[in-house]
Design an enzyme around this catalytic site. Sequence first.
Site, mmCIF file in Angstrom:
data_model
loop_
_atom_site.group_PDB
_atom_site.id
_atom_site.type_symbol
_atom_site.label_atom_id
_atom_site.label_comp_id
_atom_site.label_asym_id
_atom_site.label_seq_id
_atom_site.Cartn_x
_atom_site.Cartn_y
_atom_site.Cartn_z
ATOM 1 N N PRO A 33 0.831 -1.204 0.000
ATOM 2 C CA PRO A 33 0.000 0.000 0.000
ATOM 3 C C PRO A 33 0.867 1.256 0.000
ATOM 4 C CG PRO A 33 0.158 -0.877 2.216
ATOM 5 C CD PRO A 33 0.960 -1.797 1.341
ATOM 6 N N SER B 4 1.199 6.967 -10.084
ATOM 7 C CA SER B 4 1.623 8.030 -11.002
ATOM 8 C C SER B 4 2.238 7.465 -12.283
ATOM 9 C CB SER B 4 2.641 8.925 -10.299
ATOM 10 O OG SER B 4 3.771 8.152 -9.942
ATOM 11 N N GLU C 266 -2.847 1.506 -13.952
ATOM 12 C CA GLU C 266 -3.780 2.637 -14.041
ATOM 13 C C GLU C 266 -3.019 3.844 -13.523
ATOM 14 O OE1 GLU C 266 -6.585 2.447 -15.437
ATOM 15 O OE2 GLU C 266 -7.487 0.488 -15.105
ATOM 16 N N CYS D 56 -7.847 10.839 -9.773
ATOM 17 C CA CYS D 56 -7.172 10.652 -11.074
ATOM 18 C C CYS D 56 -7.965 11.235 -12.219
ATOM 19 C CB CYS D 56 -6.875 9.178 -11.317
ATOM 20 S SG CYS D 56 -8.330 8.122 -11.221
ATOM 21 N N GLU E 202 -0.253 17.126 -14.014
ATOM 22 C CA GLU E 202 -1.360 16.758 -13.131
ATOM 23 C C GLU E 202 -1.234 17.631 -11.881
ATOM 24 O OE1 GLU E 202 -1.105 12.743 -11.484
ATOM 25 O OE2 GLU E 202 -3.271 12.536 -11.686
#
Length: 444
Positions: A153, A203, A224, A258, A353
């Site tokens: 995680p 990322s 992803e 995202c 981003e």
Amino acid sequence: MPTLTSYDAHTRNALATVEITTAEQIPALINDSKKAQTIWAALSLTERQQLVTQAYQRLEPVQNQLAILISKEMGKDYRRATYEAGGTIQSAAYFANEIAQALTSEQLEHGTELQYRPLGIVAVISPWNYPLAMANNLLMPALLAGNSVILKPSEETPLVADLFVNSLNQILPEGVLQLAHGDKQTGRALVASNINMVAFTGSMSAGKDIMANAAPKLKRLVMELGGNDPMIVMASADIDAAVQFAVASAFENAGQMCTSTERVYVDARIAKEFEHKVVALARQYQVGAWDKPHVNIGPLVNPVQHQKVLEQLQDATAKGAQLLLGSDTYPQPFIQPTVVTGITPDMRLEQDETFGPVVAISPFKEIGEAITRANDSPYGLGAVVFGGQGANAVAEQLEAGMVGINQGVGGGNAPWVGAKQSGFGFHGSAAGHRQFAQVRVISK
Ligand code: NAD
């Protein structure tokens, strides 16, 4: 034993420490994982589905604890955290059933059978922004396919992961699901180890590093990655609906989503009205700690993320963008609702981003200019267009894995998928679930 500290995103007080899994400890983890996987894979798909469903029921008594930990560790308000925890738990049986159906063997013509076999050990590497939901999206299909899983995680949210995994492990056979805590170093060591697949959400830059490290043994990948989602507002759009969407999407999870709207291209003929209404709506947002009523924008996850958003705002104002609401110098840990217009392609707000509660507006004169700028990005996760006639034709030209027309992206049991450098492989839908399995063709 090295440890990492979990911090309260609001106060920055330490919540607890957890032991880091070092590179030296990973072979033992892999060993246990391999033994458990052989037993797990020998169960039928139905038996695995039953055990996984029962295991998720063990999350029910700790749902509130999970929500509080999500709020504390990453900062989202309690209502959203409850939605994340509740959504994950309440949809678990349905999700398991959907995955099991996708992984059921198929009979083709002439006696040929298509099977979905385990790959072996899957490393699930997850981010902090939806610490439970993102891990769950990858972990459940990996388990049902008969793989064992090692979850790494985010180092920002280890306590959510501890509670999640420990609860599931009350039911799952020993070793089928293990945890490896740590930062990027632990993640890299895991990718390089004797695993068979990496299922990653995070990322773009980490995704590239993972792909390179997975290449020598051609480990399977589902990645992803980040987004820089554009929204195009045509002159024919329902302006109020477009305003509602732009603000809600840009501010969701304090912008740390995202598929949050990162760039808004608005037809110059309606730009002033749109900006005025965006500012009016943005003013209504309440910023504060997760446990305060009516708060809908929490702190940014950590000082690094806070600084990153400020730097992008300062870069924009230095290059001529105008702040319509908010400032570019907020003290930690919050970023107040911010609306900025006059964004140009050379600004970091356009290129990168942002991951903060910022509506970044660029008025355009020609729709072709908006489409070109929307597509001029290495990212291609989501894109949205608001408009009347002609909106479908604009949507067709947008380079994104998911496109929303007069609404947000995704829905149904469609894949969650990025185009260009926002993804490699995908999850969700039957096709997504099957990426966690080795396809085997038996011809008789
Ligand atoms: P991150 O890439 O920094 O970290 C994600 C996870 O990868 C963490 O567990 C981290 O420790 C680990 N990691 C980092 N570098 C690694 C490496 N080189 N090798 C192995 N492991 C590594 O991302 P983050 O800051 O935790 O999350 C935010 C990012 O995630 C944003 O870019 C966001 O858009 C993206 N995201 C994408 C989706 C999606 O569905 N496409 C969903 C949520 C978040």
